[in-house]
Design an enzyme around this catalytic site. Structure first.
Site, PDB file in Angstrom:
ATOM      1  N   ASP A 192      -7.028   4.257  -4.485  1.00  0.00           N
ATOM      2  CA  ASP A 192      -7.661   4.087  -3.175  1.00  0.00           C
ATOM      3  C   ASP A 192      -8.291   5.452  -2.889  1.00  0.00           C
ATOM      4  O   ASP A 192      -8.528   6.228  -3.832  1.00  0.00           O
ATOM      5  CB  ASP A 192      -6.616   3.679  -2.122  1.00  0.00           C
ATOM      6  CG  ASP A 192      -7.241   3.117  -0.843  1.00  0.00           C
ATOM      7  OD1 ASP A 192      -7.601   1.930  -0.826  1.00  0.00           O
ATOM      8  OD2 ASP A 192      -7.393   3.867   0.145  1.00  0.00           O
ATOM      9  N   LYS A 216       0.864  -1.191   0.000  1.00  0.00           N
ATOM     10  CA  LYS A 216       0.000   0.000   0.000  1.00  0.00           C
ATOM     11  C   LYS A 216       0.892   1.231   0.000  1.00  0.00           C
ATOM     12  O   LYS A 216       2.008   1.188   0.505  1.00  0.00           O
ATOM     13  CB  LYS A 216      -0.864   0.027   1.267  1.00  0.00           C
ATOM     14  CG  LYS A 216      -2.121   0.839   1.117  1.00  0.00           C
ATOM     15  CD  LYS A 216      -3.222  -0.019   0.542  1.00  0.00           C
ATOM     16  CE  LYS A 216      -4.502   0.746   0.329  1.00  0.00           C
ATOM     17  NZ  LYS A 216      -5.611  -0.167   0.041  1.00  0.00           N
TER      18      LYS A 216
HETATM   19  N1  GLU Z   1      -7.382   0.118  -2.884  1.00  0.00           N
HETATM   20  C1  GLU Z   1      -8.103  -1.084  -3.180  1.00  0.00           C
HETATM   21  C2  GLU Z   1      -8.092  -2.002  -1.985  1.00  0.00           C
HETATM   22  O1  GLU Z   1      -8.096  -1.556  -0.863  1.00  0.00           O
HETATM   23  C3  GLU Z   1      -7.652  -1.730  -4.478  1.00  0.00           C
HETATM   24  C4  GLU Z   1      -6.204  -2.086  -4.572  1.00  0.00           C
HETATM   25  C5  GLU Z   1      -5.770  -2.583  -5.941  1.00  0.00           C
HETATM   26  O2  GLU Z   1      -6.575  -2.655  -6.844  1.00  0.00           O
HETATM   27  O3  GLU Z   1      -4.569  -2.886  -6.043  1.00  0.00           O
HETATM   28  O4  GLU Z   1      -8.131  -3.210  -2.088  1.00  0.00           O
END
Ligand code: GLU
Length: 453
Positions: A170, A130
């Site tokens: 996100d 992340k």
């Molecule tokens: N931000 C999204 C999550 O919390 C998607 C992450 C992604 O697609 O890599 O899963």
């Protein structure tokens, strides 16, 4: 005797707290997982011996960097950026980028930790990561957002890659921001690869990626309801948030015959007793994505609705099902009690860790249908995984095929939760426990295969 992980749970958590001072969100996420994993590994010596939980709760690396940019008035602004690469045992690091003033290292570490389990649950080969920044896109011009994204990527590019680490969107990062970041990555490296997901359809994106998180969370809700012989027809749903996840959850609830009563943003929530029907959901999408307005404007357009300000959340509105789709810790123990008191019997988390630890315990003790984000909202990252596959083979799959794959994946996650979340002599499924154990087991078994690395 070798040093072993045979410390009890409180000692383990005390160690996590001590090693991560001032990082309450991260400690909270690890605690929630550890409570279940401790039960599961009680009689499984090798997970202890190889310190698997201890290792998953220590990110592979945390990269922190300065992001300098110039605002429209010519002021030089300085923000902090991060990428947390938590674990790549089952695939390249994968997870979104968040731009929000609440972003800290603690928040990103909790998200990367959760992502590791979530990604494992999808059944696709993706590790957990992340990233983000404390940059606040609210009120910024598109040019300012572009300059920020370019500066952010000018550092991030050296740490990522299609087989290394694949970020996505996100909170605060949608198609526009992914475009600016992908453009900068391509400019610096001279490579067109699947290094980011959530891309536009003209430049390597996948159909239904935008819808996938909200749709997936609703499919998961439906799977839980089916275990009780129910569906969504005629049910009242309370949803928080008004971004990509919330609006697509609302869309799918409507499609499946439910009635959506609320949406929210950081200023408060709107309650529409007539239901937030598809045309109203479309209006909210336009408000948020194009005009970048506030949810309070809804009541000027739809006069039968009420706005509750002061940052109020919608949990006091009586409902059958609730979908927290805004942000972490937006639903506490008292909110959870109130929801149950008012008749809510199913909760599907579209956001990451929206229910705090007390709330989780209230839902668990009441034995309602409660799906944690790492299971319920995995549809987004799952379609990101499918976007990676399409990019690798340089093809685009059809919408109907992707829709089917998304439903299959959500049903698969539900099945895993049932497998590991049941208990003898009861038909109650503890989805938190099921998701934690199923996600852990997959990553842990890969780690065991690699030995001590
Ligand atoms: N931000 C999204 C999550 O919390 C998607 C992450 C992604 O697609 O890599 O899963």
């Amino acid at each position: 005797m070798a040093v072993s992980d045979h410390v009890d749970l409180p000692t383990f958590i005390a160690g996590v707290s001590k090693r991560n001072p001032g990082q309450p969100e991260f400690v909270q996420a690890v605690t929630e997982v550890a409570e279940d994993i401790y039960d599961f590994i009680g009689d499984k010596e090798q997970y202890h011996k190889y310190q698997i939980l201890r290792r998953i709760a220590e990110p592979d690396r945390v990269i922190s960097f300065r992001v300098c940019w110039e605002d429209d008035a010519g002021n030089i602004r300085v923000q902090r950026g991060w990428r947390v690469q938590n674990n790549n045992s089952i695939g390249p690091y994968k997870g979104g980028i968040r731009f929000h003033p609440s972003v800290t290292e603690s928040v990103l570490k909790f998200l990367a930790f959760e992502q590791t389990f979530k990604n494992a649950l999808t059944g696709l080969p993706m590790g957990g990561g992340k990233g983000g920044s404390n940059f606040n896109p609210k009120g910024k011009s598109s040019n300012e957002v572009m300059r920020f994204c370019q500066s952010f990527m000018t550092e991030l590019y050296r740490h990522i890659g299609a087989d290394v680490d694949v970020p996505a969107g996100d909170i605060g990062v949608g198609g526009r921001e992914i475009g600016y970041m992908f453009g900068q990555y391509k400019r610096i490296t001279n490579e067109f690869t699947g290094v980011l997901t959530g891309k536009g359809l003209e430049w390597g994106g996948s159909l239904i990626r935008t819808e996938a998180t909200g749709y997936g969370a609703t499919y998961f809700l439906l799977e839980m309801l089916k275990t009780k012989g129910k569906d969504l027809v005629g049910l009242n749903a309370v949803i928080s948030g008004s971004g990509n996840v919330a609006t697509h959850a609302a869309e799918k609830v409507n499609q499946l015959g439910g009635k959506v009563l609320t949406l929210s943003d950081s200023e408060g929530y709107i309650y529409d007793p007539e239901g937030i029907t598809q045309d109203k959901v479309n209006w909210v999408k336009e408000l948020k994505n194009k005009r970048r307005g506030r949810i309070s404007e809804y009541v000027k357009e739809f006069t039968g609705a009420q706005f509750h300000g002061g940052g109020a959340r919608p949990w006091a509105v009586p409902c059958d099902v609730a979908m927290p789709c805004a942000t972490q810790n937006e639903l506490n123990g008292d909110d959870a009690k109130l929801l149950i008191k008012n008749g809510c019997f199913a909760v599907s988390e579209g956001a990451n860790m929206p229910t705090d630890l007390k709330g989780v315990h209230v839902f668990k003790d009441a034995k309602i249908l409660f799906a944690p984000g790492k299971a319920a909202n995995a549809g987004g990252v799952a379609v990101s995984g499918l976007e990676m596959s399409q990019n690798s083979s340089r093809i685009s799959w059809k919408e109907e095929d992707l829709q089917k794959m998304l439903i299959d994946i959500m049903q698969g996650i539900h099945k895993s939760c049932v497998e590991y979340g049941g208990s003898a002599g009861s038909d109650h499924i503890d989805y938190v426990k099921g998701a934690n154990i199923a996600g852990f087991k997959k990553v842990a078994d890969a780690m065991l295969a690699y030995g001590v690395v």
